[in-house]
Design an enzyme around this catalytic site. Structure first.
Site, PDB file in Angstrom:
ATOM      1  N   GLU A 210      12.363  -6.624  12.759  1.00 58.22           N
ATOM      2  CA  GLU A 210      11.849  -7.354  11.591  1.00 58.22           C
ATOM      3  C   GLU A 210      13.031  -7.901  10.810  1.00 58.22           C
ATOM      4  OE1 GLU A 210       9.846  -6.214   7.286  1.00 58.22           O
ATOM      5  OE2 GLU A 210       9.193  -5.103   9.059  1.00 58.22           O
ATOM      6  N   GLU A 215      12.525 -11.154  -0.244  1.00 52.52           N
ATOM      7  CA  GLU A 215      11.641 -10.035  -0.569  1.00 52.52           C
ATOM      8  C   GLU A 215      12.050  -9.448  -1.919  1.00 52.52           C
ATOM      9  OE1 GLU A 215       9.783  -6.200   1.795  1.00 52.52           O
ATOM     10  OE2 GLU A 215      11.875  -6.755   2.171  1.00 52.52           O
TER      11      GLU A 215
END
Length: 395
Positions: A210, A215
């Site tokens: 990932e 974020e």
């Protein structure tokens, strides 16, 4: 033989070695004191512990074992030192455009994840039809928007008492390598939010890795963007790196540090109000066998070669986040990557009380779930706005 006189006998008694005199006759010469014998340390009666001639097998075994341990330590230290100074060859690659996500058809290239959130979020991800009906996703010639619903609350029908409506999209095309350019105009803001722009293989996580490009959680103003990798075992970043961001963790493995991953703080105003007020910018990510590099450019500093459609990472300088393949086989850990964008609510990061309390807890909304269920207007600015996504392949 003559007999000794009484006087002679008395003299012998006084002599300390009288027993050695006289019995052999008057002409005998005294022999003197007995020699003093000194045991040498090498003598077998009292050998030196350092004299290897007298070592038994136990001492030899201990010595050999100690030497082996020292050799192993020296070799490991040398390998680690070499690893820490080693750096991959990010030689320039020639890239050509492979895929574009833009315009009115932006969302046609994505699948909508539906149902409850895999990260324990207090959210309902809705399908494409419902997202369009609720105006949660829409696109124009210049941009695409993905947002959180603000129309319902805990008493609405339907209501938000079990989670608020939101969207998570996943690209239908998957990638193993390439150069990715993401034009990001606006990042989501709001207490209880956990937005992310990332790449992963959702069906094979963490095996296929990932890559989190943007974020943040509980954004209430300007904050730092976090760029992070999450992997299966065998991926570390405690090696030489060339990046402008601040490394937060060195283990990328999902089973360490509470699945924090090997994150990099991109710096001030790289997410939230400050970033949005400056018109956003571009996230560029190069995924190749040598490593993964991520650059974050503000709108005013986007390289001309990106704008012209001929990107050349070798001219961009140090990356914001650098994840070299020195101690992480990139080709093994990152495969079949889909582009994903979502806005989670609460969940295993933003929803934990210790994290929510830092910036968002109040008397009215003491928990993240209270905020999401009952404060619909808090999510007015909880939306992504994207320009164009471009994917380039090396030729």
């Amino acid at each position: 033989m003559s007999f000794a006189t009484l006087e002679d006998m008395n003299q012998r008694r006084k002599h300390p070695y009288a027993e050695n005199i006289g019995m052999l006759g008057e002409s005998s010469t005294p022999m003197g004191p007995p020699p003093q014998y000194k045991l040498d340390r090498d003598d077998t009666l009292n050998p030196s512990p350092w004299n290897v001639r007298y070592w038994g097998w136990k001492k030899w075994a201990a010595l050999i074992g100690g030497v082996i341990v020292i050799v192993v330590i020296v070799v490991v230290a040398a390998v680690e030192a070499t690893k820490k100074s080693k750096y991959p060859n990010y030689s320039a690659l020639q890239y050509s455009l492979a895929d574009t996500y833009s315009g009115d058809s932006f969302f046609d290239s994505f699948d909508y994840f539906t149902g409850y959130d895999p990260s324990s979020g207090f959210v309902h991800y809705v399908p494409a039809t419902e997202a369009q009906t609720l105006n949660l996703t829409y696109a124009s010639a210049s941009s695409a928007v993905l947002r959180v619903d603000t129309s319902v609350n805990a008493s609405s029908v339907p209501n938000a008492s079990t989670g608020r409506f939101s969207v998570r999209i996943t690209s239908k095309t998957q990638y193993t390598d390439g150069l990715f350019i993401f034009d990001v105009v606006h990042t989501p803001i709001g207490c209880g939010t956990w937005p992310a722009l990332w790449l992963s293989d959702p069906d094979n996580w963490p095996t296929n890795g990932e890559i989190d490009l943007m974020e943040a959680v509980n954004v209430v103003g300007s904050t730092e963007n976090q760029v992070t990798l999450h992997t299966s075992p065998g991926c570390k970043m405690d090696v030489k790196r060339k990046e402008t961001g601040k490394s937060l963790q060195t283990s990328c493995v999902n089973s360490t540090n509470g699945n924090a991953g090997c994150g990099v703080d991109a710096g001030t105003a790289t997410f939230g109000t400050g970033y949005n007020d400056n018109g956003g910018g571009v996230m560029a990510m190069e995924l190749r066998s040598a490593g993964i590099r991520v650059w974050q450019f503000l709108r005013s500093a986007i390289p001309a070669d990106i704008t012209s459609g001929s990107p050349d990472p070798s001219t961009w300088g140090e990356a914001t986040a650098d994840f070299p393949a020195t101690d992480c086989d990139i080709g093994t850990h990152f495969r079949n990557q889909s582009i994903i964008a979502n806005i989670d609510l609460c969940g295993s990061w933003a929803g934990t009380q210790s994290v929510y309390d830092k910036t968002c807890a109040s008397t009215t909304f003491p928990t993240c779930q209270d905020q999401v269920a009952n404060n619909s207007q808090a999510f007015t600015d909880a939306y992504w706005e994207f320009g164009k996504f471009s994917v380039y392949k090396a030729s």
